[in-house]
Design a protein around this motif. Structure first.
Motif, PDB file in Angstrom:
ATOM      1  N   TRP A 164       0.952  -1.488   0.047  1.00 55.65           N
ATOM      2  CA  TRP A 164      -0.209  -0.109  -0.192  1.00 55.65           C
ATOM      3  C   TRP A 164       0.980   1.535   0.271  1.00 55.65           C
ATOM      4  O   TRP A 164       0.265   2.482  -0.764  1.00 55.65           O
ATOM      5  CB  TRP A 164      -0.718   0.254   1.487  1.00 55.65           C
ATOM      6  CG  TRP A 164      -2.036  -1.066   1.259  1.00 55.65           C
ATOM      7  CD1 TRP A 164      -2.515  -1.609   2.169  1.00 55.65           C
ATOM      8  CD2 TRP A 164      -3.031  -1.293   0.064  1.00 55.65           C
ATOM      9  NE1 TRP A 164      -3.662  -2.527   1.740  1.00 55.65           N
ATOM     10  CE2 TRP A 164      -4.402  -2.005   0.744  1.00 55.65           C
ATOM     11  CE3 TRP A 164      -3.138   0.139  -0.453  1.00 55.65           C
ATOM     12  CZ2 TRP A 164      -5.123  -2.501   0.032  1.00 55.65           C
ATOM     13  CZ3 TRP A 164      -4.433  -0.512  -2.031  1.00 55.65           C
ATOM     14  CH2 TRP A 164      -5.112  -2.026  -1.580  1.00 55.65           C
ATOM     15  N   GLN A 165       2.145   1.507   0.950  1.00 58.83           N
ATOM     16  CA  GLN A 165       2.990   2.284   0.691  1.00 58.83           C
ATOM     17  C   GLN A 165       3.239   2.783  -0.470  1.00 58.83           C
ATOM     18  O   GLN A 165       4.006   3.828  -0.831  1.00 58.83           O
ATOM     19  CB  GLN A 165       4.059   2.219   1.833  1.00 58.83           C
ATOM     20  CG  GLN A 165       5.003   3.390   2.270  1.00 58.83           C
ATOM     21  CD  GLN A 165       4.121   4.880   3.144  1.00 58.83           C
ATOM     22  OE1 GLN A 165       3.003   3.512   3.226  1.00 58.83           O
ATOM     23  NE2 GLN A 165       4.385   5.641   2.565  1.00 58.83           N
ATOM     24  N   GLY A 166       3.799   1.730  -1.250  1.00 65.42           N
ATOM     25  CA  GLY A 166       4.365   1.526  -2.719  1.00 65.42           C
ATOM     26  C   GLY A 166       3.257   2.388  -3.809  1.00 65.42           C
ATOM     27  O   GLY A 166       3.609   1.957  -4.879  1.00 65.42           O
ATOM     28  N   GLY A 167       1.965   2.329  -3.445  1.00 69.03           N
ATOM     29  CA  GLY A 167       0.919   3.061  -4.178  1.00 69.03           C
ATOM     30  C   GLY A 167       0.708   1.783  -4.691  1.00 69.03           C
ATOM     31  O   GLY A 167       0.086   2.114  -5.905  1.00 69.03           O
ATOM     32  N   ALA A 168      -0.156   0.854  -4.019  1.00 67.09           N
ATOM     33  CA  ALA A 168      -0.603  -0.350  -4.323  1.00 67.09           C
ATOM     34  C   ALA A 168      -2.238   0.278  -5.179  1.00 67.09           C
ATOM     35  O   ALA A 168      -2.520   0.527  -4.242  1.00 67.09           O
ATOM     36  CB  ALA A 168      -0.896  -1.528  -3.793  1.00 67.09           C
ATOM     37  N   GLU A 169      -2.638  -0.386  -6.282  1.00 73.26           N
ATOM     38  CA  GLU A 169      -3.763   0.283  -6.673  1.00 73.26           C
ATOM     39  C   GLU A 169      -4.906  -0.981  -6.315  1.00 73.26           C
ATOM     40  O   GLU A 169      -6.116  -0.509  -5.942  1.00 73.26           O
ATOM     41  CB  GLU A 169      -4.294   0.279  -8.003  1.00 73.26           C
ATOM     42  CG  GLU A 169      -3.208   1.669  -8.818  1.00 73.26           C
ATOM     43  CD  GLU A 169      -2.995   1.169 -10.407  1.00 73.26           C
ATOM     44  OE1 GLU A 169      -4.011   1.448 -10.922  1.00 73.26           O
ATOM     45  OE2 GLU A 169      -2.133   2.032 -10.778  1.00 73.26           O
ATOM     46  N   GLY A 170      -4.509  -2.100  -5.765  1.00 71.14           N
ATOM     47  CA  GLY A 170      -5.662  -3.590  -5.034  1.00 71.14           C
ATOM     48  C   GLY A 170      -4.085  -4.297  -4.981  1.00 71.14           C
ATOM     49  O   GLY A 170      -3.241  -4.926  -5.435  1.00 71.14           O
ATOM     50  N   ILE A 171      -4.568  -5.030  -3.793  1.00 70.20           N
ATOM     51  CA  ILE A 171      -4.476  -6.353  -3.048  1.00 70.20           C
ATOM     52  C   ILE A 171      -4.829  -6.936  -2.965  1.00 70.20           C
ATOM     53  O   ILE A 171      -6.572  -6.834  -3.061  1.00 70.20           O
ATOM     54  CB  ILE A 171      -3.309  -6.056  -2.121  1.00 70.20           C
ATOM     55  CG1 ILE A 171      -2.479  -4.652  -2.171  1.00 70.20           C
ATOM     56  CG2 ILE A 171      -2.035  -7.012  -1.301  1.00 70.20           C
ATOM     57  CD1 ILE A 171      -1.959  -3.670  -1.199  1.00 70.20           C
ATOM     58  N   ARG A 172      -4.339  -8.230  -3.688  1.00 71.06           N
ATOM     59  CA  ARG A 172      -5.410  -9.852  -3.815  1.00 71.06           C
ATOM     60  C   ARG A 172      -4.425 -10.739  -2.019  1.00 71.06           C
ATOM     61  O   ARG A 172      -3.160 -10.762  -2.910  1.00 71.06           O
ATOM     62  CB  ARG A 172      -5.936 -10.535  -4.963  1.00 71.06           C
ATOM     63  CG  ARG A 172      -6.310 -11.431  -4.544  1.00 71.06           C
ATOM     64  CD  ARG A 172      -6.378 -12.377  -5.810  1.00 71.06           C
ATOM     65  NE  ARG A 172      -5.316 -12.807  -6.466  1.00 71.06           N
ATOM     66  CZ  ARG A 172      -5.435 -12.845  -8.190  1.00 71.06           C
ATOM     67  NH1 ARG A 172      -6.307 -13.089  -8.853  1.00 71.06           N
ATOM     68  NH2 ARG A 172      -3.943 -13.241  -8.205  1.00 71.06           N
ATOM     69  N   VAL A 173      -5.002 -11.074  -1.715  1.00 70.91           N
ATOM     70  CA  VAL A 173      -3.861 -12.119  -1.021  1.00 70.91           C
ATOM     71  C   VAL A 173      -4.808 -13.306  -0.382  1.00 70.91           C
ATOM     72  O   VAL A 173      -6.457 -13.960  -0.659  1.00 70.91           O
ATOM     73  CB  VAL A 173      -4.472 -11.828   0.412  1.00 70.91           C
ATOM     74  CG1 VAL A 173      -3.703 -12.737   1.791  1.00 70.91           C
ATOM     75  CG2 VAL A 173      -3.784 -10.448   1.023  1.00 70.91           C
ATOM     76  N   MET A 174      -3.905 -14.257  -1.231  1.00 69.82           N
ATOM     77  CA  MET A 174      -4.537 -15.212  -1.793  1.00 69.82           C
ATOM     78  C   MET A 174      -5.364 -16.040  -3.187  1.00 69.82           C
ATOM     79  O   MET A 174      -5.149 -14.727  -4.130  1.00 69.82           O
ATOM     80  CB  MET A 174      -4.919 -16.294  -1.057  1.00 69.82           C
ATOM     81  CG  MET A 174      -4.302 -17.495   0.187  1.00 69.82           C
ATOM     82  SD  MET A 174      -2.801 -17.607   0.139  1.00 69.82           S
ATOM     83  CE  MET A 174      -2.769 -19.208   0.062  1.00 69.82           C
ATOM     84  N   ASP A 175      -6.571 -15.922  -2.697  1.00 64.00           N
ATOM     85  CA  ASP A 175      -7.584 -15.700  -3.626  1.00 64.00           C
ATOM     86  C   ASP A 175      -8.803 -14.519  -3.325  1.00 64.00           C
ATOM     87  O   ASP A 175     -10.402 -14.097  -4.236  1.00 64.00           O
ATOM     88  CB  ASP A 175      -8.505 -16.603  -4.230  1.00 64.00           C
ATOM     89  CG  ASP A 175      -9.166 -17.327  -2.962  1.00 64.00           C
ATOM     90  OD1 ASP A 175      -8.901 -17.482  -1.794  1.00 64.00           O
ATOM     91  OD2 ASP A 175     -10.010 -18.200  -3.023  1.00 64.00           O
ATOM     92  N   GLN A 176      -8.517 -13.562  -2.391  1.00 58.90           N
ATOM     93  CA  GLN A 176      -9.803 -12.467  -2.467  1.00 58.90           C
ATOM     94  C   GLN A 176      -8.723 -11.243  -2.234  1.00 58.90           C
ATOM     95  O   GLN A 176      -8.134 -10.861  -2.312  1.00 58.90           O
ATOM     96  CB  GLN A 176     -10.246 -12.804  -0.591  1.00 58.90           C
ATOM     97  CG  GLN A 176     -10.567 -13.947  -0.430  1.00 58.90           C
ATOM     98  CD  GLN A 176     -11.706 -13.975   0.830  1.00 58.90           C
ATOM     99  OE1 GLN A 176     -12.674 -13.565   1.107  1.00 58.90           O
ATOM    100  NE2 GLN A 176     -11.086 -14.367   1.880  1.00 58.90           N
ATOM    101  N   ARG A 177     -10.118 -10.228  -2.419  1.00 54.77           N
ATOM    102  CA  ARG A 177      -9.556  -9.112  -2.745  1.00 54.77           C
ATOM    103  C   ARG A 177      -9.838  -8.204  -1.662  1.00 54.77           C
ATOM    104  O   ARG A 177     -10.533  -8.547  -0.559  1.00 54.77           O
ATOM    105  CB  ARG A 177     -10.111  -8.404  -3.763  1.00 54.77           C
ATOM    106  CG  ARG A 177     -10.693  -6.464  -3.808  1.00 54.77           C
ATOM    107  CD  ARG A 177      -9.073  -6.252  -5.153  1.00 54.77           C
ATOM    108  NE  ARG A 177      -9.176  -5.006  -5.158  1.00 54.77           N
ATOM    109  CZ  ARG A 177      -9.762  -3.992  -6.503  1.00 54.77           C
ATOM    110  NH1 ARG A 177     -10.491  -5.017  -7.174  1.00 54.77           N
ATOM    111  NH2 ARG A 177      -9.879  -3.497  -6.208  1.00 54.77           N
ATOM    112  N   LEU A 178      -8.545  -7.444  -0.781  1.00 58.86           N
ATOM    113  CA  LEU A 178      -8.782  -7.067  -0.184  1.00 58.86           C
ATOM    114  C   LEU A 178      -9.359  -6.099  -0.229  1.00 58.86           C
ATOM    115  O   LEU A 178      -8.892  -4.326  -0.739  1.00 58.86           O
ATOM    116  CB  LEU A 178      -7.300  -6.513   0.977  1.00 58.86           C
ATOM    117  CG  LEU A 178      -6.264  -7.925   0.887  1.00 58.86           C
ATOM    118  CD1 LEU A 178      -4.587  -6.960   1.409  1.00 58.86           C
ATOM    119  CD2 LEU A 178      -7.126  -7.898   1.605  1.00 58.86           C
TER     120      LEU A 178
END
Length: 259
Positions: free
Chosen positions: A160-174
């Motif tokens: 997130w700090q690096g500017g991620a627009e979206g993150i998925r952990v395993m098969d789920q969107r955060l």
């Protein structure tokens, strides 16, 4: 006046009445509790195996069953949401500007698909028979060899700090209310249970994401365990990836509106 049957006779020794003292009662309770603990310890030492105990296995089975059920409900919820959005989009009376604003809010909220260049970080437990690879370090404790909640949180926070627009952990969107929690060596995310290796995918500028990972003090500490005890760590460019939209509940139970 005649003496009653309970009265002491003249010249005889006085009658003493026994009383229970609180200290005696407390002492008896302590001994009883100690006896229960000793009995339980003896019973456990006699052959209870926490890895094969029936009650614990039943609990583990229940957790995985609920996790599977939650996954099924998420899929059903996503299908219903698509139907609702399709019906609402037919004629909701909104202007083009309002529709564009709503689409932007949905994108920021993580409820819509997101496509872009992605970076993937994979964390894994060390081999159970791992030993210290570098001189001067102690032999590993069991905690040294498994992924902890703080490790996953460190990666997510750095992305997130690096500017991620979206993150998925395993098969789920955060989304903003997602909580990454670990119990033992398993991850519990939004009602579902996962085991290592853990895969975290982020869409954004890959160079900035890598720099953010490298600059994180928490990840620098994790890398020490990678180099000494063999914890798993892999960072890969994934190319173009489509992250699914979040399909769970988005109700906030504890937040208050900003005035």
């Amino acid at each position: 006046m005649s003496n009653s049957a309970d009265s002491p006779q003249a010249g005889s020794s006085p009658v003493r009445t026994r009383r229970f003292r609180p200290v005696r009662i407390l002492t008896a309770a302590v001994f009883a509790l100690a006896g229960l603990i000793f009995f339980t310890s003896f019973n456990t030492a006699k052959g209870t195996n926490i890895r094969t105990d029936t009650s614990l296995l039943k609990l583990s089975d229940l957790i995985h069953e609920r996790s599977h059920k939650n996954g099924t409900l998420d899929e059903s919820n996503a299908a219903l949401r698509d139907d609702i959005e399709a019906l609402a989009g037919r004629d909701n009376g909104s202007t083009e500007a309002e529709a564009a604003e709503l689409a932007a809010l949905e994108k920021n909220a993580g409820t819509e698909e997101l496509k872009g260049e992605a970076l993937t970080v994979t964390l894994d437990d060390a081999p159970p028979d791992a030993t210290a690879k570098l001189p001067g370090y102690p032999e590993p404790q069991p905690d040294y060899l498994v992924i902890h909640q703080q490790d996953l949180q460190a990666v997510v926070n750095a992305l997130w700090q690096g500017g991620a627009e979206g993150i998925r952990v395993m098969d789920q969107r955060l989304i903003s209310t997602s909580a990454v929690r670990c119990v033992g060596n398993t991850l519990i995310l939004q009602g579902r249970v996962y085991s290592p290796p853990y895969k975290i995918t982020a869409i954004g500028d890959q160079e900035k994401l890598r720099k953010a990972l490298t600059a994180s003090p928490a990840i620098q500490n994790y890398m020490l365990y990678v180099n000494v005890y063999g914890l798993g760590w892999k960072v890969e460019d994934e190319g173009t990836v489509t992250l699914p939209g979040y399909t769970g509940t988005v109700d906030l139970h504890y937040a208050e509106p900003v005035e």
